[in-house]
Design an enzyme around this catalytic site. Structure first.
Site, short mmCIF file in Angstrom:
data_model
loop_
_atom_site.label_atom_id
_atom_site.label_comp_id
_atom_site.label_asym_id
_atom_site.label_seq_id
_atom_site.Cartn_x
_atom_site.Cartn_y
_atom_site.Cartn_z
N GLU A 61 4.49 -7.46 -11.44
CA GLU A 61 3.76 -7.79 -10.21
C GLU A 61 2.53 -8.65 -10.43
OE1 GLU A 61 5.41 -5.07 -10.46
OE2 GLU A 61 6.40 -4.74 -8.54
N HIS B 41 4.82 6.59 -3.85
CA HIS B 41 5.54 5.58 -3.09
C HIS B 41 5.28 5.67 -1.60
CE1 HIS B 41 7.64 5.52 -6.93
NE2 HIS B 41 8.15 4.36 -6.59
#
Lengths: 369, 411
Positions: A91, A160
């Site tokens: 990322e 998450h």
């Protein structure tokens, strides 16, 4: 072509019996269709990539996998590998590459598989993308969109499930959008892609499969919605209920239930987190005299906190008949067990009791007493 | 002594004074210097081409190679014009950084100030090997690079002093200078490397025959995001030249204490690399040309390690002697200074003369002084600049100030 509502359902069932039903029985000037949030996002990207060759997509699984949540389905096939790029699971690296590409003239759409993973790249989003225009006094600008699902999903656990609206909303230099339905997604993603500033576009995984009416005007490839403008989804005179993303739908359900008790909610869909449309909120509060914010994210230093503080400082304060109140997720990491997960975020019933209490002083309905 | 050459009488200064003469050794030497100066002044109009060689060849240190079959040349030709240009550029950076040191001690420059003196050959060698249409990004030790990329001296110095004439109108400061095809000036160690790979991505996407030079230091070389950038640059064959300026210290930490592998030119693994003498502007230039040719031919990225040295500490808050000795700094200055090295070559080969180079020194000092005058007299940015350049397209006309009733206009 699906026709809306009950009549459409009737037509479909009659059609299923082999009965030919002529459309002229139901003449509506505008032809709206049912479009899921997923398809609205897909259409937005497709239209903007067709419109401007500089627009491209990168992220994990956006290409051959058709997108982890299938939002980019079909785009690799249509536009090819130059414009739809599968990245390694890095990322910080690919967010930096996307930002550099934007500085050098392209218009990237950088997908984070979820915004939880954007934390690995947040330095590039904030220190590189958000601040470049200011530090360079206008020499460098960054026309990039960072998009992906944000906030709670179902059963995905603590790492998450975080909502990043407050984190990104905090930063000058970013524009932050949190859409609710298909129209929001279509119009705002197109606007975000065309915007010359870095935009954080916070979707919601549980909304992807939900269909909404898409009126004809929203089907046009030039349909845009203004960033920074909230939308009043339902008018009412007793209480202003402000929300963003999936929670807007909960608020509308709660409003429908409360209406039966004579409590009319004005439900405001923020659509954008930064800039926050306080003018719409204030105008509503000056009418209803009551303010309740609802969000899925954590309470401390959140979106609702900002709205309440702003109202305190603005013209609407004098119109409040009660302190402004926040309804939020519980201040805990998200648990996995279903019963605990349900307790961790605001449900429709929580919104109903909170609004009822604010307007009537009681949590129970007079009707049920 | 006067040496008769086909270019006219040449007095070679810097040699041992003549052994005997009517006024003793030093007297004769002084008279001969004066005669030389007189001769040069008389012949000013007929100077340059007639008096000096137009080109000379020098040997440079061979580069160490990683994953490469061929190497940059070790025999390098230098034209007089280029020689004088590189000298002027390096001297300008040197004097500018020393001026910044002075202004910082006078508290006219605040905050961070990372100086490039000692490393001039790196920036000058790179800039003279790439094209203006190539792009470049570096970290925070940026003043010299900004000058080479085209930012005016007074714009650099007044950015340091935080004035409206600064290249970022005083809003960026020492670490944030930008220009066309130049992306700063970045304060977060290592973050500029993925950005640079992204610029290279955009250049390839747009079909341009340009490359991006992405510079970082030995301290940044261990950053994970750099390896992420290496991976994608190699996978997608991006036209990116990664340059590690190894000045031996990441802030106060020597390379051996920070890196398990100090061979930075090998750390790109699958990316070919070269290790270059960063104190020799010609070595840097040739290596960069070699790398640029490689990249422009579509073979993908390359990594270049420049072995260099900084005379100042990490920044102006670092005296720079707690982790190295003054003797070490002095030794590098005496034996490896990039400007001295070029000066000796230019004079020794007849490309230029001590006198001519001194004239350039004087001119450079004058330009720096003028820029410094501007930087200390230019006004600070107007208050409206506090709230400008937040967005390219502002959606609100005002932003909140310190207090709720302070609504500041934004552009």
């Amino acid at each position: 072509m699906a026709a809306p509502g009950v009549f459409g359902g009737l037509l479909r069932r009659l059609g299923g019996f082999g009965v030919r039903v002529r459309r002229s029985l139901h003449t509506s000037p505008a032809m709206s269709v049912q479009v899921t949030v997923r398809d609205a996002l897909n259409q937005a990207m497709d239209e903007e990539m067709e419109r401007d060759e500089r627009t491209f997509i990168l992220g994990e699984e956006v290409g051959q996998y058709d997108g982890a949540y299938k939002i980019t389905r079909g785009l690799l096939k249509k536009y090819g590998e130059k414009r739809v790029i599968d990245t390694p699971i890095t990322e910080m690296g690919f967010a930096g590459i996307a930002t550099g590409a934007a500085m050098a003239g392209l218009r990237p759409i950088c997908e984070f598989m979820t915004f939880n993973f954007s934390m690995q790249a947040i330095d590039q989003v904030v220190n590189s993308a958000a601040k470049a225009l200011y530090m360079s006094a206008g020499t460098i600008h960054v026309p990039i969109v960072f998009r992906g699902p944000n906030g709670a999903s179902a059963g995905v656990g603590a790492q998450h499930s975080q909502c990043f609206a407050a984190w990104y909303g905090h930063c000058p230099g970013l524009k932050v959008i949190s859409p609710w339905n298909s129209i929001d997604c279509k119009g705002l993603l197109k606007a975000a892609i065309r915007d010359d500033d870095p935009v954080v576009f916070l979707e919601n995984e549980l909304m992807y499969g939900v269909p909404f009416d898409m009126p004809e005007e929203a089907q046009s490839p030039d349909f845009l919605l203004p960033i920074g403008k909230a939308h009043v989804e339902r008018t009412g005179q007793h209480i202003t209920v402000v929300a963003h993303s999936r929670i807007v739908g909960f608020c509308l359900e709660a409003a429908a239930a409360l209406a039966k008790e004579g409590i009319e909610c004005e439900v405001i869909n923020l659509r954008s987190i930064r800039p926050l449309d306080m003018a719409t909120v204030e105008q509503s509060v000056m009418k209803t005299n009551h303010l309740m914010t609802v969000e899925g994210g954590w309470p401390i230093f959140g979106v609702g906190a900002e709205i309440c503080a702003s109202v305190m400082e603005g013209p609407a304060f004098d119109y409040l008949d009660a302190p402004a109140m926040r309804v939020t997720g519980v201040d805990v990491p998200m648990p996995y067990a279903r019963n605990l997960e349900e307790l961790a975020g605001p449900q429709v019933k929580d919104i109903i009791t909170a609004a009822r209490r604010m307007v009537t002083g009681k949590e129970e309905s007079r009707a049920t007493a | 002594m006067f040496v008769a050459t086909h270019n006219g009488p040449q007095f070679v200064c810097g040699q041992a004074p003549p052994v005997d003469g009517p006024m003793g050794q030093r007297g004769t030497y002084a008279i001969q210097c004066a005669l030389q100066a007189l001769w040069l002044r008389r012949n000013l109009g007929a100077r340059s081409l007639a008096d000096f060689a137009s080109e000379a060849t020098f040997d440079v240190k061979p580069c160490l190679l990683h994953g490469l079959e061929s190497a940059p040349p070790i025999s390098v030709s230098l034209s007089r014009e280029d020689g004088l240009l590189y000298y002027k550029q390096m001297q300008t950076i040197r004097r500018m950084e020393l001026k910044a040191d002075q202004l910082y001690k006078q508290k006219v420059i605040r905050g961070f100030c990372h100086l490039y003196d000692g490393q001039e050959a790196c920036g000058v060698g790179i800039e003279n090997a790439i094209k203006p249409t190539d792009h470049l990004i570096t970290a925070y030790r940026v003043h010299g690079i900004a000058y080479l990329r085209g930012v005016a001296l007074k714009s650099i110095l007044s950015e340091l002093t935080g004035r409206q004439g600064g290249c970022a109108k005083g809003k960026g400061g020492s670490m944030h200078m930008y220009f066309k095809n130049f992306y700063g000036g970045n304060g977060i160690v290592g973050a500029q490397v993925p950005l640079g790979a992204g610029v290279a991505f955009a250049l390839k996407y747009q079909g341009l025959d340009s490359l991006c030079v992405a510079m970082y230091g030995d301290g940044a070389a261990n950053q994970g995001q750099i390896f992420e950038a290496f991976n994608m640059a190699s996978l997608w064959s991006l036209p990116c030249l990664f340059v590690c300026e190894n000045n031996q210290f990441g802030m106060g930490t020597a390379v051996e204490r920070a890196s398990a592998n100090v061979d930075y030119y090998q750390r790109g693994d699958y990316i070919p690399g070269i290790k270059v003498d960063g104190m020799d502007v010609l070595c840097v230039r040739e290596a960069t040309k070699f790398a640029a040719d490689f990249i422009r031919s579509g073979k993908g990225p390359m990594l270049m390690e420049l072995e260099t040295y900084r005379y100042h500490g990490h920044s102006m808050s670092d005296p720079g002697v707690s982790y190295r000795t003054r003797e070490e700094i002095k030794e590098v200055r005496t034996k490896s200074d990039p400007i001295s090295l070029l000066r000796d070559r230019l004079v020794g080969s007849g490309l230029s003369s001590v006198e001519e180079l001194k004239e350039i020194d004087v001119k450079v000092r004058g330009e720096i002084e003028e820029a410094s005058q501007f930087a200390t007299s230019d006004p600070e940015p107007p208050l409206s600049d506090l709230t400008s350049h937040i967005y390219k397209t502002s959606l609100n006309s005002c932003i909140r100030g310190i207090t709720p009733w302070q609504q500041l206009a934004t552009a």
